[in-house]
Write a protein that holds these residues in place. Sequence first.
Motif, PDB file in Angstrom:
ATOM      1  N   THR A  28      -6.661  -3.086 101.692  1.00  0.00           N
ATOM      2  CA  THR A  28      -5.531  -3.504 102.515  1.00  0.00           C
ATOM      3  C   THR A  28      -4.403  -2.484 102.387  1.00  0.00           C
ATOM      4  O   THR A  28      -4.195  -1.901 101.319  1.00  0.00           O
ATOM      5  CB  THR A  28      -5.024  -4.891 102.088  1.00  0.00           C
ATOM      6  OG1 THR A  28      -6.073  -5.841 102.284  1.00  0.00           O
ATOM      7  CG2 THR A  28      -3.809  -5.313 102.885  1.00  0.00           C
ATOM      8  N   ILE A  29      -3.669  -2.288 103.475  1.00  0.00           N
ATOM      9  CA  ILE A  29      -2.447  -1.483 103.455  1.00  0.00           C
ATOM     10  C   ILE A  29      -1.279  -2.384 103.845  1.00  0.00           C
ATOM     11  O   ILE A  29      -1.331  -3.077 104.863  1.00  0.00           O
ATOM     12  CB  ILE A  29      -2.539  -0.300 104.438  1.00  0.00           C
ATOM     13  CG1 ILE A  29      -3.571   0.709 103.958  1.00  0.00           C
ATOM     14  CG2 ILE A  29      -1.179   0.381 104.591  1.00  0.00           C
ATOM     15  CD1 ILE A  29      -3.776   1.866 104.904  1.00  0.00           C
ATOM     16  N   LEU A  30      -0.260  -2.399 103.032  1.00  0.00           N
ATOM     17  CA  LEU A  30       0.970  -3.135 103.310  1.00  0.00           C
ATOM     18  C   LEU A  30       1.947  -2.129 103.918  1.00  0.00           C
ATOM     19  O   LEU A  30       2.484  -1.262 103.215  1.00  0.00           O
ATOM     20  CB  LEU A  30       1.518  -3.740 102.017  1.00  0.00           C
ATOM     21  CG  LEU A  30       2.821  -4.540 102.097  1.00  0.00           C
ATOM     22  CD1 LEU A  30       2.720  -5.679 103.099  1.00  0.00           C
ATOM     23  CD2 LEU A  30       3.205  -5.069 100.713  1.00  0.00           C
ATOM     24  N   LEU A  31       2.166  -2.214 105.213  1.00  0.00           N
ATOM     25  CA  LEU A  31       2.854  -1.162 105.967  1.00  0.00           C
ATOM     26  C   LEU A  31       4.255  -1.594 106.398  1.00  0.00           C
ATOM     27  O   LEU A  31       4.426  -2.583 107.105  1.00  0.00           O
ATOM     28  CB  LEU A  31       2.019  -0.796 107.201  1.00  0.00           C
ATOM     29  CG  LEU A  31       2.577   0.291 108.119  1.00  0.00           C
ATOM     30  CD1 LEU A  31       2.727   1.607 107.378  1.00  0.00           C
ATOM     31  CD2 LEU A  31       1.679   0.457 109.342  1.00  0.00           C
ATOM     32  N   ASP A  32       5.246  -0.819 105.988  1.00  0.00           N
ATOM     33  CA  ASP A  32       6.638  -1.013 106.384  1.00  0.00           C
ATOM     34  C   ASP A  32       6.871  -0.249 107.691  1.00  0.00           C
ATOM     35  O   ASP A  32       6.697   0.962 107.743  1.00  0.00           O
ATOM     36  CB  ASP A  32       7.552  -0.485 105.277  1.00  0.00           C
ATOM     37  CG  ASP A  32       9.005  -0.917 105.443  1.00  0.00           C
ATOM     38  OD1 ASP A  32       9.479  -0.985 106.598  1.00  0.00           O
ATOM     39  OD2 ASP A  32       9.664  -1.170 104.419  1.00  0.00           O
ATOM     40  N   CYS A  33       7.245  -0.971 108.759  1.00  0.00           N
ATOM     41  CA  CYS A  33       7.436  -0.340 110.079  1.00  0.00           C
ATOM     42  C   CYS A  33       8.842   0.207 110.291  1.00  0.00           C
ATOM     43  O   CYS A  33       9.152   0.694 111.379  1.00  0.00           O
ATOM     44  CB  CYS A  33       7.153  -1.347 111.193  1.00  0.00           C
ATOM     45  SG  CYS A  33       5.432  -1.802 111.298  1.00  0.00           S
ATOM     46  N   ARG A  34       9.679   0.125 109.276  1.00  0.00           N
ATOM     47  CA  ARG A  34      11.073   0.519 109.452  1.00  0.00           C
ATOM     48  C   ARG A  34      11.271   2.009 109.148  1.00  0.00           C
ATOM     49  O   ARG A  34      10.332   2.725 108.838  1.00  0.00           O
ATOM     50  CB  ARG A  34      11.961  -0.336 108.543  1.00  0.00           C
ATOM     51  CG  ARG A  34      11.855  -1.831 108.825  1.00  0.00           C
ATOM     52  CD  ARG A  34      12.614  -2.633 107.774  1.00  0.00           C
ATOM     53  NE  ARG A  34      12.111  -2.359 106.431  1.00  0.00           N
ATOM     54  CZ  ARG A  34      12.800  -2.564 105.308  1.00  0.00           C
ATOM     55  NH1 ARG A  34      14.023  -3.051 105.380  1.00  0.00           N
ATOM     56  NH2 ARG A  34      12.264  -2.297 104.130  1.00  0.00           N
ATOM     57  N   ASN A  35      12.521   2.441 109.209  1.00  0.00           N
ATOM     58  CA  ASN A  35      12.865   3.827 108.967  1.00  0.00           C
ATOM     59  C   ASN A  35      13.156   4.058 107.488  1.00  0.00           C
ATOM     60  O   ASN A  35      13.404   3.113 106.732  1.00  0.00           O
ATOM     61  CB  ASN A  35      14.066   4.214 109.823  1.00  0.00           C
ATOM     62  CG  ASN A  35      13.839   3.915 111.297  1.00  0.00           C
ATOM     63  OD1 ASN A  35      12.722   4.063 111.796  1.00  0.00           O
ATOM     64  ND2 ASN A  35      14.867   3.460 111.981  1.00  0.00           N
ATOM     65  N   PHE A  36      13.160   5.336 107.071  1.00  0.00           N
ATOM     66  CA  PHE A  36      13.229   5.645 105.646  1.00  0.00           C
ATOM     67  C   PHE A  36      14.495   5.116 104.977  1.00  0.00           C
ATOM     68  O   PHE A  36      14.464   4.682 103.828  1.00  0.00           O
ATOM     69  CB  PHE A  36      13.115   7.160 105.421  1.00  0.00           C
ATOM     70  CG  PHE A  36      14.376   7.927 105.744  1.00  0.00           C
ATOM     71  CD1 PHE A  36      15.345   8.144 104.783  1.00  0.00           C
ATOM     72  CD2 PHE A  36      14.582   8.441 107.006  1.00  0.00           C
ATOM     73  CE1 PHE A  36      16.504   8.849 105.086  1.00  0.00           C
ATOM     74  CE2 PHE A  36      15.730   9.142 107.313  1.00  0.00           C
ATOM     75  CZ  PHE A  36      16.699   9.353 106.348  1.00  0.00           C
ATOM     76  N   TYR A  37      15.640   5.144 105.678  1.00  0.00           N
ATOM     77  CA  TYR A  37      16.877   4.695 105.047  1.00  0.00           C
ATOM     78  C   TYR A  37      16.910   3.179 104.876  1.00  0.00           C
ATOM     79  O   TYR A  37      17.646   2.658 104.033  1.00  0.00           O
ATOM     80  CB  TYR A  37      18.097   5.180 105.832  1.00  0.00           C
ATOM     81  CG  TYR A  37      18.063   4.870 107.312  1.00  0.00           C
ATOM     82  CD1 TYR A  37      18.516   3.657 107.815  1.00  0.00           C
ATOM     83  CD2 TYR A  37      17.576   5.802 108.214  1.00  0.00           C
ATOM     84  CE1 TYR A  37      18.480   3.375 109.157  1.00  0.00           C
ATOM     85  CE2 TYR A  37      17.536   5.535 109.573  1.00  0.00           C
ATOM     86  CZ  TYR A  37      17.988   4.327 110.040  1.00  0.00           C
ATOM     87  OH  TYR A  37      17.945   4.044 111.387  1.00  0.00           O
TER      88      TYR A  37
END
Length: 479
Positions: A281-290
């Motif tokens: 599984t990959i837990l993926l954050d769709c937001r920007n780096f900051y």
Amino acid sequence: MVPGEAPPAGPVSPRGSAEAVAAKKQRAFARRKAFSQFVKAKEVPAAARCSAGGEGVRWRCCRQAFEELSGIHRHVALQHAGDIGQQAGLAAKQAAAEVSSSSGPALAGSADGLHGCSHGSPEISCVLPDTSHVSYDDLTSKVGEVLLYYCYCEVKDPEKLCAWQKALCQHLHLTGKVRVASEGINGTVGGSKVAANLYIQVMLSQPLFKGILRQEDFKSSAGGAHCFPDLRVGVFKEIVPMGIDPKIVSYKETGIHLSPQEFHREVEQYLSQANQGQSNTILLDCRNFYESKIGHFQGCLAPDIRKFSYFPSYIDENLELFKDKRVLMYCTGGIRCERGSAYLRSKAVCREVYQLKGGIHKYLEEFPDGFYRGKLFVFDDRYAICSNEDIISACRYCGTLWDQYKLCSSQHCRQLVLTCPSCCNKGLTACCPVCQEKELKVTSRASGQTLKEECECTRRRPRVPIERVSQRMLDAGKD
């Protein structure tokens, strides 16, 4: 008379001249009133000034502080002339409508002047709520809420919806940002508790959103109208800017929605398996780096991208990473996952794609001390809201734990910087050495526009990072 020349204008009647003068005076009065109301809305409450240690700051606008009346007046005149003109025009139209309807009964709360909006297509109702029972102080109280919501649906007339939405927000003294498109609406607005509640009720009763938008779709946090510099409502191609035509990648092809409880269980299982080196599984954050820098789910993959419009390219460049994986996606309020998961699914490489319904906002309501650690970044003057005491980021200069963003002190830079009070006191208030030392030399173009030197933060950051699989992700599960 020369052929083709217009005949000379006849004499202006005294009555016509008087009416023109009266109309001019009315417009001037409406503009002065709109200007005054705009400045008043930017006033910082005395209690807030004292608690923040900024007793001299009396107004805030566009993330700038003003101590003198002349300063805020000059800023509003230079930067918000268009907003003032629009508000004055709307007020003049409403006044004219009241005068013209005084001879007969009128429907209370109708949005006159919106291009016949009240009598337009049946899917959009442009009626404004009756606020006669609400005091002005309750409607404009600085103690209030910020609402975050979105609704994907087919909008046949985005301009009409936009006009009504702008009138509604102005009627309720709300500030913030609302994006309207043929694919739906996306809003973040702030105002008093009374105004926020009225806004929700009106939105839920809007025929266009019935059966789609629900009470629980509104994410609320402490704030108010002062959290935004102004009100911006507009028509766009997308309600979240991913940079791909909604007809090509549609919200209708989104991933499987998981409730906060279901998502919590999935993350718990993922972390357990990752600790044993067995996760698929990959837990993926769709937001920007900051955003992910100051708060994220434990064990997540957080792309080092500056804009959501870079997300499709990030997926394209890292397809091998997602091959045959189960992907758990999340973002602030859920809207980026709608299009992001649809794009990832369109690549046909993943086993399954899931997304957190309601985003981090809704997860933190259920699990304030769960697997999400640190602050939640928000796109207004607060920058972040807190649900737990963890600080996971550091001062850009000295490395001490710190997670409160400020704008780079260079006048022409819009980067955010994490700089602790100690470093601020030393004058270290810029985002990078280029800004700190040169303060972004500005040269003027002939057109009056400005060019700025690219700062180190953007120059050294790759637009689309390539992930080198991926022991790093497995190690992250052990946090």
